[in-house]
Write a protein that holds these residues in place. Structure first.
Motif, PDB file in Angstrom:
ATOM      1  N   PHE A  71      -3.822   6.741   2.342  1.00 35.81           N
ATOM      2  CA  PHE A  71      -3.207   5.566   1.726  1.00 35.81           C
ATOM      3  C   PHE A  71      -2.568   5.925   0.387  1.00 35.81           C
ATOM      4  O   PHE A  71      -1.389   5.649   0.148  1.00 35.81           O
ATOM      5  CB  PHE A  71      -4.285   4.485   1.542  1.00 35.81           C
ATOM      6  N   ASP A  72      -3.344   6.534  -0.513  1.00 34.95           N
ATOM      7  CA  ASP A  72      -2.813   6.905  -1.828  1.00 34.95           C
ATOM      8  C   ASP A  72      -1.734   7.972  -1.718  1.00 34.95           C
ATOM      9  O   ASP A  72      -0.707   7.920  -2.414  1.00 34.95           O
ATOM     10  CB  ASP A  72      -3.945   7.432  -2.723  1.00 34.95           C
ATOM     11  N   THR A  73      -1.977   8.953  -0.881  1.00 38.21           N
ATOM     12  CA  THR A  73      -1.075  10.094  -0.759  1.00 38.21           C
ATOM     13  C   THR A  73       0.284   9.668  -0.221  1.00 38.21           C
ATOM     14  O   THR A  73       1.332  10.103  -0.721  1.00 38.21           O
ATOM     15  CB  THR A  73      -1.700  11.167   0.152  1.00 38.21           C
ATOM     16  N   ASP A  74       0.288   8.798   0.784  1.00 32.94           N
ATOM     17  CA  ASP A  74       1.558   8.333   1.333  1.00 32.94           C
ATOM     18  C   ASP A  74       2.306   7.445   0.343  1.00 32.94           C
ATOM     19  O   ASP A  74       3.540   7.430   0.313  1.00 32.94           O
ATOM     20  CB  ASP A  74       1.320   7.572   2.634  1.00 32.94           C
ATOM     21  N   LEU A  75       1.554   6.714  -0.480  1.00 29.96           N
ATOM     22  CA  LEU A  75       2.202   5.912  -1.521  1.00 29.96           C
ATOM     23  C   LEU A  75       2.900   6.826  -2.528  1.00 29.96           C
ATOM     24  O   LEU A  75       4.013   6.537  -2.984  1.00 29.96           O
ATOM     25  CB  LEU A  75       1.178   5.028  -2.222  1.00 29.96           C
ATOM     26  N   ALA A  76       2.279   7.951  -2.839  1.00 31.19           N
ATOM     27  CA  ALA A  76       2.899   8.920  -3.751  1.00 31.19           C
ATOM     28  C   ALA A  76       4.193   9.474  -3.156  1.00 31.19           C
ATOM     29  O   ALA A  76       5.193   9.665  -3.871  1.00 31.19           O
ATOM     30  CB  ALA A  76       1.927  10.062  -4.043  1.00 31.19           C
ATOM     31  N   LYS A  77       4.192   9.739  -1.852  1.00 30.53           N
ATOM     32  CA  LYS A  77       5.406  10.230  -1.192  1.00 30.53           C
ATOM     33  C   LYS A  77       6.528   9.198  -1.290  1.00 30.53           C
ATOM     34  O   LYS A  77       7.687   9.551  -1.507  1.00 30.53           O
ATOM     35  CB  LYS A  77       5.110  10.541   0.277  1.00 30.53           C
ATOM     36  N   ARG A  78       6.186   7.930  -1.139  1.00 31.35           N
ATOM     37  CA  ARG A  78       7.191   6.880  -1.239  1.00 31.35           C
ATOM     38  C   ARG A  78       7.732   6.783  -2.665  1.00 31.35           C
ATOM     39  O   ARG A  78       8.931   6.573  -2.873  1.00 31.35           O
ATOM     40  CB  ARG A  78       6.609   5.549  -0.792  1.00 31.35           C
ATOM     41  N   PHE A  79       6.859   6.942  -3.653  1.00 31.37           N
ATOM     42  CA  PHE A  79       7.316   6.962  -5.043  1.00 31.37           C
ATOM     43  C   PHE A  79       8.342   8.079  -5.244  1.00 31.37           C
ATOM     44  O   PHE A  79       9.386   7.888  -5.887  1.00 31.37           O
ATOM     45  CB  PHE A  79       6.134   7.187  -5.990  1.00 31.37           C
ATOM     46  N   ALA A  80       8.046   9.270  -4.710  1.00 29.10           N
ATOM     47  CA  ALA A  80       8.959  10.410  -4.855  1.00 29.10           C
ATOM     48  C   ALA A  80      10.293  10.118  -4.179  1.00 29.10           C
ATOM     49  O   ALA A  80      11.366  10.451  -4.714  1.00 29.10           O
ATOM     50  CB  ALA A  80       8.329  11.666  -4.274  1.00 29.10           C
ATOM     51  N   LYS A  81      10.248   9.500  -3.028  1.00 28.27           N
ATOM     52  CA  LYS A  81      11.483   9.181  -2.306  1.00 28.27           C
ATOM     53  C   LYS A  81      12.352   8.227  -3.105  1.00 28.27           C
ATOM     54  O   LYS A  81      13.570   8.419  -3.230  1.00 28.27           O
ATOM     55  CB  LYS A  81      11.146   8.566  -0.947  1.00 28.27           C
TER      56      LYS A  81
END
Length: 292
Positions: A71-81
């Protein structure tokens, strides 16, 4: 090519190179003057550096392929995108509960997305964004344990992970209770499985997930303290990145992005019929649940 052109062309090329050098120098100077963790620094680096857990499913863990997911990790990926145009432009740095704040303070990471509960003590040393999750801390005991209520743990050994909300709450409210501390969540859970303690105190979402996969345990109903928000964190004073994350969370709330992550990672870890609003804080809009 004429003699005149042959003479002028190298001069023109040198002028272009000089101009490029000046532009690069100006960019470098601008970046050098920008504080660590600032938007300018992140964009110049072309990478968002995020502190995450590697052993705390369903929020941050490493899958069978060795990839960081959760959950947290995928949210970080979305932030980067959304910040840099590509979800791959994120660097994950594994943190433990006790190292989250030091890693922010020493600029090892720009942002912490490692399931960190907002507490008054932590607010003194880091800046939290708006929340993305809500949590209560509870204790997990073996099914056959005689312990029925939290107060019955006063003469028992309670396993905690150093630096977690459970560790802080028990140390502050019950300094005479015996705590067995480990640095990693996985170590704490293994200690519980090995019978090294009578209970394990941790965020209830983690305990729900683990107990579902490891039958023979139950949660004590009384929480340790009140329900609290969980939020990303930035270095103290980094209002620019904090405000960007708040704006991003509000925008993601419009597309119910956290609900998508909940469905992917969390829903099947909880009891059927669990209201997602009891777990996620869509859009960053915190409102305490009644009875918490």
């Amino acid at each position: 090519m004429s003699v005149k052109a042959a003479v002028l062309f190298p001069l023109f090329a040198l002028g272009l190179l000089a101009g490029c050098d000046k532009a690069e120098a100006a960019k470098a100077a601008s970046t050098a003057s920008a504080p660590a963790g600032s938007i300018a620094t992140i964009k110049a680096r072309d990478k968002l550096v995020v502190g995450v857990f590697s052993d705390k499913p369903p929020f941050g863990f490493v899958d069978e392929k060795g990839a960081y997911v959760g959950f947290d990790t995928d949210l970080a990926k979305r932030f980067a995108k959304d910040l840099l145009g590509d979800e791959k432009k994120v660097e994950f740095v594994v943190v433990e509960p006790a190292s989250r704040i030091p890693f922010l303070q020493s600029d090892k990471v720009d942002l912490i997305l490692a399931n960190m509960t907002v507490t008054p003590e932590r607010q003194q040393v880091v800046d939290f964004t708006n929340p993305n999750l809500r949590v209560a801390v509870q204790a997990l005991v073996p099914e056959g344990s005689p312990v029925k209520a939290l107060d019955e743990l006063k003469d028992k050994t309670i396993i905690v992970t150093t630096g977690t909300t459970a560790d802080l709450w028990l140390t502050r409210n019950h300094p005479d209770w015996k705590l067995l501390k480990f640095e990693k969540n996985s170590e704490s859970l293994q200690a519980l499985a090995n019978g090294r303690g009578d209970a394990y105190a941790q965020d209830n979402l983690v305990l729900f997930s683990w107990a579902k996969e490891h039958p023979g345990y139950r949660l004590l109903p009384q929480p340790l303290g009140d329900e609290a928000p969980i939020a990303p964190a930035v270095k103290k004073g980094n209002s620019e990145l904090r405000d960007w994350v708040n704006t991003e969370l509000a925008r993601l709330g419009e597309e119910k992005y956290l609900l998508k992550l909940y469905d992917q990672y969390v829903r099947d870890k909880l009891a059927p019929g669990t209201d997602p609003a009891a777990v996620i804080v869509e859009g960053g809009q915190w409102k305490a649940n009644s009875g918490s």
